[in-house]
Structure formats: C-alpha cells, structure tokens
Design a protein around this motif. Structure first.
Motif, PDB file in Angstrom:
ATOM      1  N   TYR A  14       0.846  -1.194   0.000  1.00 56.73           N
ATOM      2  CA  TYR A  14       0.000   0.000   0.000  1.00 56.73           C
ATOM      3  C   TYR A  14       0.882   1.245   0.000  1.00 56.73           C
ATOM      4  O   TYR A  14       1.784   1.379   0.831  1.00 56.73           O
ATOM      5  N   ILE A  15       0.638   2.145  -0.952  1.00 58.33           N
ATOM      6  CA  ILE A  15       1.364   3.418  -1.019  1.00 58.33           C
ATOM      7  C   ILE A  15       0.483   4.454  -0.328  1.00 58.33           C
ATOM      8  O   ILE A  15      -0.527   4.899  -0.876  1.00 58.33           O
ATOM      9  N   VAL A  16       0.858   4.841   0.867  1.00 61.14           N
ATOM     10  CA  VAL A  16      -0.027   5.633   1.726  1.00 61.14           C
ATOM     11  C   VAL A  16       0.457   7.077   1.832  1.00 61.14           C
ATOM     12  O   VAL A  16       1.561   7.343   2.324  1.00 61.14           O
ATOM     13  N   ALA A  17      -0.372   8.008   1.387  1.00 64.80           N
ATOM     14  CA  ALA A  17      -0.062   9.432   1.530  1.00 64.80           C
ATOM     15  C   ALA A  17      -0.355   9.879   2.958  1.00 64.80           C
ATOM     16  O   ALA A  17      -1.383   9.510   3.538  1.00 64.80           O
ATOM     17  N   THR A  18       0.554  10.668   3.511  1.00 63.69           N
ATOM     18  CA  THR A  18       0.391  11.200   4.867  1.00 63.69           C
ATOM     19  C   THR A  18       0.398  12.733   4.820  1.00 63.69           C
ATOM     20  O   THR A  18       0.763  13.324   3.806  1.00 63.69           O
ATOM     21  N   PRO A  19      -0.018  13.391   5.896  1.00 64.49           N
ATOM     22  CA  PRO A  19      -0.101  14.864   5.871  1.00 64.49           C
ATOM     23  C   PRO A  19       1.240  15.531   5.573  1.00 64.49           C
ATOM     24  O   PRO A  19       2.306  15.003   5.922  1.00 64.49           O
ATOM     25  N   ILE A  20       1.185  16.710   4.929  1.00 62.57           N
ATOM     26  CA  ILE A  20       2.394  17.485   4.681  1.00 62.57           C
ATOM     27  C   ILE A  20       2.614  18.543   5.766  1.00 62.57           C
ATOM     28  O   ILE A  20       3.596  19.262   5.742  1.00 62.57           O
ATOM     29  N   GLY A  21       1.695  18.622   6.688  1.00 64.31           N
ATOM     30  CA  GLY A  21       1.812  19.590   7.774  1.00 64.31           C
ATOM     31  C   GLY A  21       0.691  19.387   8.776  1.00 64.31           C
ATOM     32  O   GLY A  21       0.875  18.839   9.857  1.00 64.31           O
ATOM     33  N   ASN A  22      -0.493  19.801   8.396  1.00 59.08           N
ATOM     34  CA  ASN A  22      -1.655  19.692   9.267  1.00 59.08           C
ATOM     35  C   ASN A  22      -2.069  18.225   9.408  1.00 59.08           C
ATOM     36  O   ASN A  22      -2.438  17.577   8.432  1.00 59.08           O
ATOM     37  N   LEU A  23      -2.022  17.704  10.621  1.00 60.84           N
ATOM     38  CA  LEU A  23      -2.298  16.288  10.838  1.00 60.84           C
ATOM     39  C   LEU A  23      -3.739  15.904  10.536  1.00 60.84           C
ATOM     40  O   LEU A  23      -4.047  14.730  10.315  1.00 60.84           O
ATOM     41  N   GLN A  81       5.942 -11.605  -0.500  1.00 59.49           N
ATOM     42  CA  GLN A  81       5.730 -12.937  -1.075  1.00 59.49           C
ATOM     43  C   GLN A  81       5.377 -13.969   0.002  1.00 59.49           C
ATOM     44  O   GLN A  81       4.754 -14.991  -0.283  1.00 59.49           O
ATOM     45  N   GLN A  82       5.746 -13.660   1.238  1.00 58.16           N
ATOM     46  CA  GLN A  82       5.402 -14.536   2.363  1.00 58.16           C
ATOM     47  C   GLN A  82       3.999 -14.259   2.897  1.00 58.16           C
ATOM     48  O   GLN A  82       3.532 -14.944   3.808  1.00 58.16           O
ATOM     49  N   GLY A  83       3.345 -13.223   2.330  1.00 55.40           N
ATOM     50  CA  GLY A  83       1.965 -12.941   2.711  1.00 55.40           C
ATOM     51  C   GLY A  83       1.763 -11.727   3.587  1.00 55.40           C
ATOM     52  O   GLY A  83       0.626 -11.410   3.960  1.00 55.40           O
ATOM     53  N   LEU A  84       2.824 -11.013   3.931  1.00 55.99           N
ATOM     54  CA  LEU A  84       2.675  -9.815   4.758  1.00 55.99           C
ATOM     55  C   LEU A  84       2.146  -8.652   3.926  1.00 55.99           C
ATOM     56  O   LEU A  84       2.547  -8.469   2.771  1.00 55.99           O
ATOM     57  N   ASN A  85       1.263  -7.873   4.506  1.00 56.93           N
ATOM     58  CA  ASN A  85       0.808  -6.629   3.888  1.00 56.93           C
ATOM     59  C   ASN A  85       1.668  -5.488   4.417  1.00 56.93           C
ATOM     60  O   ASN A  85       1.840  -5.349   5.629  1.00 56.93           O
ATOM     61  N   ILE A  86       2.198  -4.681   3.490  1.00 50.51           N
ATOM     62  CA  ILE A  86       3.142  -3.620   3.862  1.00 50.51           C
ATOM     63  C   ILE A  86       2.611  -2.268   3.397  1.00 50.51           C
ATOM     64  O   ILE A  86       2.142  -2.126   2.268  1.00 50.51           O
ATOM     65  N   ALA A  87       2.685  -1.273   4.286  1.00 47.01           N
ATOM     66  CA  ALA A  87       2.332   0.100   3.946  1.00 47.01           C
ATOM     67  C   ALA A  87       3.610   0.918   3.796  1.00 47.01           C
ATOM     68  O   ALA A  87       4.469   0.885   4.686  1.00 47.01           O
ATOM     69  N   LEU A  88       3.738   1.608   2.683  1.00 45.75           N
ATOM     70  CA  LEU A  88       4.894   2.482   2.452  1.00 45.75           C
ATOM     71  C   LEU A  88       4.488   3.920   2.688  1.00 45.75           C
ATOM     72  O   LEU A  88       3.504   4.404   2.099  1.00 45.75           O
ATOM     73  N   ILE A  89       5.218   4.612   3.548  1.00 43.04           N
ATOM     74  CA  ILE A  89       4.975   6.032   3.783  1.00 43.04           C
ATOM     75  C   ILE A  89       6.292   6.789   3.663  1.00 43.04           C
ATOM     76  O   ILE A  89       7.372   6.223   3.821  1.00 43.04           O
ATOM     77  N   SER A  90       6.197   8.081   3.378  1.00 45.50           N
ATOM     78  CA  SER A  90       7.370   8.951   3.370  1.00 45.50           C
ATOM     79  C   SER A  90       7.267   9.905   4.553  1.00 45.50           C
ATOM     80  O   SER A  90       6.314   9.838   5.338  1.00 45.50           O
ATOM     81  N   ASP A  91       8.227  10.806   4.680  1.00 47.62           N
ATOM     82  CA  ASP A  91       8.183  11.748   5.802  1.00 47.62           C
ATOM     83  C   ASP A  91       6.929  12.614   5.767  1.00 47.62           C
ATOM     84  O   ASP A  91       6.390  12.989   6.801  1.00 47.62           O
ATOM     85  N   ALA A  92       6.468  12.944   4.564  1.00 45.48           N
ATOM     86  CA  ALA A  92       5.261  13.757   4.409  1.00 45.48           C
ATOM     87  C   ALA A  92       4.774  13.655   2.975  1.00 45.48           C
ATOM     88  O   ALA A  92       5.578  13.547   2.045  1.00 45.48           O
ATOM     89  N   GLY A  93       3.466  13.676   2.804  1.00 46.81           N
ATOM     90  CA  GLY A  93       2.900  13.681   1.461  1.00 46.81           C
ATOM     91  C   GLY A  93       2.834  12.308   0.829  1.00 46.81           C
ATOM     92  O   GLY A  93       2.789  11.278   1.512  1.00 46.81           O
ATOM     93  N   THR A  94       2.849  12.280  -0.506  1.00 47.99           N
ATOM     94  CA  THR A  94       2.699  11.043  -1.262  1.00 47.99           C
ATOM     95  C   THR A  94       4.052  10.406  -1.549  1.00 47.99           C
ATOM     96  O   THR A  94       4.921  11.058  -2.129  1.00 47.99           O
TER      97      THR A  94
END
Length: 286
Positions: A14-23, A81-94
């Motif tokens: 999952y490519i998860v966008a997070t806030p760029i400032g305001n939570l 491949q082992q079946g784990l679901n992974i979320a990718l986030i950056s420091d802020a934004g997409t």
C-alpha cells in the motif's frame, strides 16, 4: 529464475499518503490501512513514529530511504511474497514524489505483487491548486541540481516549455535558484513561492522574478521551511491569441508608456495575461 511463490498468497503493498503539515489532512482510509498493515516501511522511522503515535497506531517499522532502497527493496518483496501486507509512507505527502519507493514498486510489479495507492496530500498539487497559475498542463521537476552549473543547464532545457513548472526547493538554495531562474527565464517570468503549506506559517506569494527575489530577501523567515515553486510556462507566441482591438490598444499605448505598463493596462481591459502581451510586444512592436 523460477518463482516458487503463489501470487494468490502474496501480501499487498500500500502506497499511503500522509499529511504534509496539518495532521487533520490524513484520510480515514490511510489510517485504517496503517492500522491493518503487518509492517510499515518508512523513510525516517523516528519521524513517522511520531505521526503514528498521534493516531495511536503501533506497528513494526522497516527503514527504507534513498541510501538503502535499492538494496532493501528485495527484502520487502520477500516479506510480501510470504503474505505480509506492507504500507509504504514517506516523511510527508505522497511516497515516490521526490521520495523513496520507485525501486520497491517496480520490483513488486515485476514479481506480480499488487500495489494499491491510498491517495492524499501532495505538496506539489496542493501548491498548484492555490497558485493562480495555469493548471491544465504542468510538469513536476522535483529538486533542481545543487550546483549553479547543473541548475542553469536544467533551466535552459526548460525555458521554452509552455507548461507550468513545479519545483521543490530547500531553504538554503531558494535565493540562488531564483537568481538562476532570472538569468535563464528573464525578468518577466511569474513565479509563486508556496512555503509551509497547511502549517501555521503557510505563505503563498507570487510575482515576477526580480520582485519575488526582493520580497524574499526583505525578511529572513520568508525563505524558511518546506518550499514549492510554481513557475509560469513560457507564453506561446501567437498574435492570433489577441483581438485586433487589443493589439491596436497595445500599439498606441506603447507610444506613450513603457511596454510593461502598457501590457498591464491592455491585459486588465481585455482580460489577457500581462506576460503574454509583454512577450508579444517584445517580438512585434519593438
């Protein structure tokens, strides 16, 4: 090389966008995705730890940043491949927008692992939406090169582009970059600086390059924070864009006034862009 894994048993990335400032800008879907993920890959685990703590989310972290992504992407692919679901986030934004993640996503695609985007905040698009510059066609260029020579070479390659240009820039290079833009693009190019978007000291200010540089230099705090530059594209040269009445008015006014002022008046009367009229005047009335 034979792949012994069953794609139906793979986990999802999952490519998860997070806030760029305001939570408050995080989406409900992003929160639920982070809560349900088995592992969170983060650019800076300490920074992201504060974000997840704010939402009461406790998950194991995996550090994935610019310096280790090419080596560590395969480790995450094995976990998927082992079946784990992974979320990718950056420091802020997409993620992936001037942030790590490209190598991981590409390897997942090659291995048949499903990649699911969870949309949300993006500094470039947020700045563009409030800049007052044409948004129908634009090019995101990320960060300009750090050295003057490389920066000017890049700008030279873009100077005739009629699309709106979007750049990210750092506090300590912003004035140098704008100065190089002035050298390459000229004095009349209109640029908007959007800094600290969604944060307490959010500022969105636009002007022609000399005036913008002067405005920024007048107060040290105006160059601080996370910065997005929205640069108006080069006006397309076409006399057919303007009505005969507008061209006649510009011709008459330039006999009495400086071209810049004449173009401003005609733009206000007829509803055209001042920079486009100014460029027309430089080519056809001088």
């Amino acid at each position: 090389m034979k792949n012994d894994h069953n794609p139906q048993q793979f986990g999802k990335l999952y490519i998860v966008a997070t806030p760029i400032g305001n939570l408050n800008d995080i989406t409900h879907r992003a929160i639920s995705t982070l809560e349900e993920a088995d592992l969170i890959a983060a650019e800076d685990t300490r920074h992201s730890g504060l974000l997840l703590s704010h939402y009461g989310i406790k998950k194991p972290f995996f550090a994935l940043h610019d310096h280790n992504e090419q080596q560590k992407a395969s480790v995450l692919v094995e976990k998927l491949q082992q079946g784990l679901n992974i979320a990718l986030i950056s420091d802020a934004g997409t993620p992936l927008i001037s942030d790590p993640g490209f190598h991981l996503v590409r390897e997942c695609k090659q291995q048949g692992i499903q990649v699911i985007p969870i949309p949300g905040a993006c500094a470039a698009i947020t700045a563009l939406s409030a800049a007052g510059v044409a948004s129908n066609r634009f090019s995101f260029e990320g960060f300009l090169p750090a050295k003057t020579k490389g920066r000017c070479d890049k700008l030279e390659a873009l100077k005739d582009d009629s699309r709106t240009l979007i750049f990210y820039e750092s506090t300590h290079r912003i004035l140098d970059s704008l100065s190089d833009m002035q050298k390459v693009f000229g004095d009349e190019r209109y640029v908007v600086i959007a800094r600290e978007i969604t944060k307490t000291w959010e500022t969105i200010h636009g002007d022609n390059l000399p005036q913008l540089i002067e405005w920024l230099s007048a107060e040290n705090n105006r160059t601080k924070g996370e910065i997005v530059l929205i640069v108006e594209g080069k006006p397309e040269d076409s006399s057919e864009e303007f009505s005969p009445q507008a061209i006649k008015a510009l011709t008459l006014l330039t006999q009495e006034l400086p071209l810049k002022k004449a173009a401003g008046l005609v733009a206000e009367i007829f509803g055209y862009k001042k920079n486009a009229l100014y460029q027309y005047g430089l080519e056809f009335l001088k």
